[in-house]
Design a protein around this motif. Structure first.
Motif: not given
Length: 794
Positions: A733-736, A772-774, A791-792
């Motif tokens: 999980i990439l959270e920005i 992109v599914g985020g 969230l990606f």
């Protein structure tokens, strides 16, 4: 008193007084160097003469005479017959002294040895140098500003104070009229001090000044009468004269402090700044004098000082007073007193700590037998003087290095951005930009000048430069001689109409911005110059773009009127409404095309693009006249479809660095470029992610665009210039997170905005992330900032 000082305004008087000072100094210097300093104060008690103070630097102390010893004979005669002892209670000029110690009643005689000539001269040289420095400061102050009444008053204050220090050495060696002249100049110093603060910073008549002048003048008159009586020999008043002189000086200092406190309470920022600087000078200069000379003498305990304190320390610290007065009087623009106080407090605390550590080390090394307050005080003063000298020597060398181009200071990029973290108000009128900057910077004016035919050699001036043509001519002449420089910010001399000059140049044009002096008369410091440079750059580009926009609007108005008057209009006439080539060159000549993207989304560039879009629409063939007229009325409005088209095109443009290096390096580089272009501070925090981490190409593009658009939109709408970006990678999980401390908004209106397209940036952002599914989460509160979280799954 004003009449008296008015009569001594002529230059001849100052040159004559200076010549007399130099003559007296030279004569007494060589006279003092011929006699040893005995350093004994002796009082008569029931017909017996006893030592009440014995200076450790005196030959009497070195020969074995101590406090409480009885003096029998001086030069083989009864002590009471020695004229200097009888008159002033001093044994100066004696060749031999017979005495008995307290613990030993046996009479013994010592011969006063005259030290070598070099040793005698070195002993008195610091005092004479100090006295000459005082006079020289006053002389230079008068020489630089002879028409300023405060400079003339400072000359006489320094003159009498320096003369008192010189004569104190003559008095301590029993020279002819040395003691009398010392007291006279000492009293004149008190009178001059009162007079100086009665006209500082302006000549003011109030009850405090009148009363203080009357009291000090009355005390001085009483002192002179008593001095005459004592000199004739009717009564012995030496102790009373000493205490009265010190009491008069203390009264004078007290009234000076009261005057400065009144200035501190005023609304005049310049006067308040000057008062605080001088107050610190009085504190440093007169506090040691009061503690180690005046107070012990008034309390008959001067010997307490001589047991551990070199008497030169108080005189050395007094030098701070004329230096601070000179600094304030001569310099029209001063640093902020808070920076000076900060430096002084840090020096004091450093001296306290270092003197304690050094004393402890000396005790452990058995160099000193015990830890005593007396030794600690002497170490403290010695270390403080060394620290202060080191600080000022460092400042002097730094200025010399700067003047000759050595060791130029280079601050880190992060530090520069922190110093530039101030808001720049976005305005729509070019003159109003200048007015807003003058008000925010609290300066007395701004003058902008260009050397470019395309802009008709534009000159813009507000504040003091608006109507003062003479000052503008001086600035124009300076600009013509220095317009080839590029962003080399110059600090101009104090007597110049402006304080700072920031030039910009290119192959075919030049521009310069002059910033006036601050209202508070506080100078810009080195760290503020980078801020002025950036502000000047923003100002130049804002004004030039607005000029283009204003010119375009005028052409459109004319075109609209012609459309209204005529049923047809040629395409050539429409094409002629396109503004000068400056706008095109502004975009095409940018060094880094990536920097164009933020400008396309916000600021004057955005409005230019919108107007260009509508002009392009006007040039379509076979449009009905009614549609043309409606189109002209809509020019300048923000069109939703055009915005989406621009945003979509920007989204398709992938930075080359993103393909080569990955997400994190691209974000870091973009943030650095963005902070260079905008007045903003972006704090980047990462967790679990490093430069080598790579993700799906589409996710990297969308994540990068999310940060880019999120910060640009926040800068445009939130009115915040400080942003925080957190990039967190936990498992897959990439959270920005992008957060600001701006004005915020009501989240209940968010859905309406997304539907209506009022905030197209958020709509495009949300759509791209979901493709992109985020997920995109937005939280905000009015006046409490906004947080965007993407969230990606990677």
């Amino acid at each position: 008193m004003n009449i008296l000082f008015g009569k001594i305004y002529k230059k001849k008087v100052y040159y004559l007084a200076s010549a007399i000072f130099i003559f007296i100094g030279i004569v007494y210097f060589f006279s003092c160097s011929q006699r040893p300093f005995i350093g004994l104060d002796i009082n008569n008690s029931d017909g017996h003469w006893y030592v009440v103070t014995a200076n450790q630097n005196g030959e009497g102390y070195k020969s074995g005479i101590r406090f409480g010893d009885q003096i029998f004979k001086i030069n083989s005669e009864d002590a009471g017959n020695y004229h200097i002892l009888r008159k002033w209670g001093r044994a100066e000029g004696a060749n031999s002294i017979s005495f008995s110690a307290q613990e030993n009643t046996t009479e013994q005689t010592i011969t006063i040895e005259n030290p070598p000539a070099l040793q005698r001269m070195l002993a008195i040289l610091p005092y004479f140098l100090l006295g000459f420095i005082f006079w020289f400061l006053g002389f230079i102050a008068w020489l630089k500003r002879p028409s300023l009444v405060q400079a003339r008053a400072l000359f006489w204050l320094n003159y009498f104070l320096g003369l008192a220090i010189l004569l104190a050495q003559a008095s301590s060696r029993g020279l002819f009229l040395g003691k009398e002249l010392e007291y006279i100049t000492f009293l004149l110093t008190a009178v001059a001090l009162i007079y100086f603060f009665s006209i500082f910073p302006l000549d003011k008549e109030n009850k405090i000044n009148k009363v203080s002048c009357q009291i000090v003048t009355a005390l001085a008159a009483v002192f002179f009468i008593l001095l005459i009586i004592h000199s004739i020999g009717f009564f012995s008043l030496s102790n009373l004269l000493v205490k009265l002189a010190l009491f008069t000086m203390i009264i004078s200092i007290s009234f000076a402090v009261v005057n400065l406190i009144i200035l501190k309470l005023s609304k005049d920022q310049a006067a308040k700044n000057e008062a605080n600087i001088i107050l610190l000078g009085l504190l440093i200069g007169f506090l040691p004098f009061f503690l180690f000379i005046a107070l012990p003498t008034l309390c008959n305990s001067k010997q307490w000082v001589y047991t551990f304190m070199n008497s030169f320390f108080p005189e050395l610290f007094i030098a701070v007073v004329p230096f601070s007065l000179y600094y304030v009087v001569v310099n029209k623009y001063l640093p902020d007193y808070r920076r000076i106080y900060e430096g002084f407090i840090s020096q004091i605390l450093s001296s306290v700590c270092l003197s304690f550590i050094l004393l402890l080390a000396l005790y452990l090394l058995k160099i000193v037998p015990s830890i005593t307050f007396e030794v600690y005080i002497e170490l403290f003063f010695s270390i403080y003087i060394l620290i202060a000298c080191y600080h000022y020597l460092q400042v002097i060398l730094s200025k010399l290095f700067k003047k000759f181009g050595f060791l130029q200071e280079k601050k880190s990029f992060k530090r520069r951005i922190e110093e530039l973290n101030e808001n720049l108000t976005s305005l729509i009128a070019d003159d109003q930009i200048l007015i807003e900057m003058v008000q925010n910077l609290e300066i007395d004016g701004i003058f902008l000048i260009t050397d470019n035919v395309q802009f008709n050699n534009l000159n813009k001036a507000v504040g003091r430069f608006q109507e003062n043509l003479d000052e503008r001519e001086i600035l124009e002449e300076y600009f013509n001689n220095h317009n080839k420089l590029d962003m080399e910010t110059k600090v101009l001399p104090d007597d110049f109409p402006a304080e700072v000059f920031v030039p910009f140049s290119s192959y075919n044009s030049a521009c310069g911005v002059f910033f006036g002096h601050r209202f508070s008369r506080i100078k810009f410091i080195q760290s503020e110059l980078s801020l002025l440079t950036l502000l000047a750059g923003q100002l130049v580009y804002q004004l030039l773009i607005l000029i283009v926009i204003n010119g375009l609007n005028k052409e459109l108005i004319v075109l609209n009127e012609r459309i209204s008057d005529s049923k047809t209009i040629s395409e050539t006439e429409i094409e002629n409404t396109i503004p000068p080539n400056f706008v095109y060159s502004l975009f095409t000549n940018m060094n880094n095309q990536d920097r164009l993207i933020p400008k396309l989304l916000t600021g004057p560039y955005h409005y230019v693009l919108d107007q260009y879009s509508w002009l392009d629409y006007l040039q379509r063939k076979n449009l009905p006249e009614s549609i043309k007229q409606q189109t002209m009325l809509k020019i300048g409005e923000i069109d939703r479809d055009i915005k989406f088209e621009i945003l979509a095109k920007i989204d398709k443009r992938n930075p080359s660095l993103l393909d080569k290096s990955g997400l994190l390096p691209t974000i870091e580089l973009w943030i650095q470029d963005f902070m260079r272009e905008e007045l903003a501070l972006i704090i980047l925090n990462t967790f679990g992610i490093d430069n080598p981490n790579r993700f799906d190409k589409q996710i990297e593009t969308v994540a990068f665009r999310f940060i880019e658009k999120g910060i640009i939109n926040a800068l445009r709408y939130s009115e915040s210039h400080v942003f925080k970006v957190d990039i967190i990678l936990i498992k897959n999980i990439l959270e920005i997170i992008i957060s600001d401390n701006g004005k915020g908004f009501d989240v209940n209106e968010l859905e309406t905005w997304l539907i209506s397209g009022a905030h197209s940036g958020l709509a495009v952002m949300k759509e791209r992330i979901e493709i992109v599914g985020g997920q995109l989460k937005i939280t905000s509160q009015i006046n409490k900032g906004t947080t965007l979280k993407a969230l990606f799954q990677v």
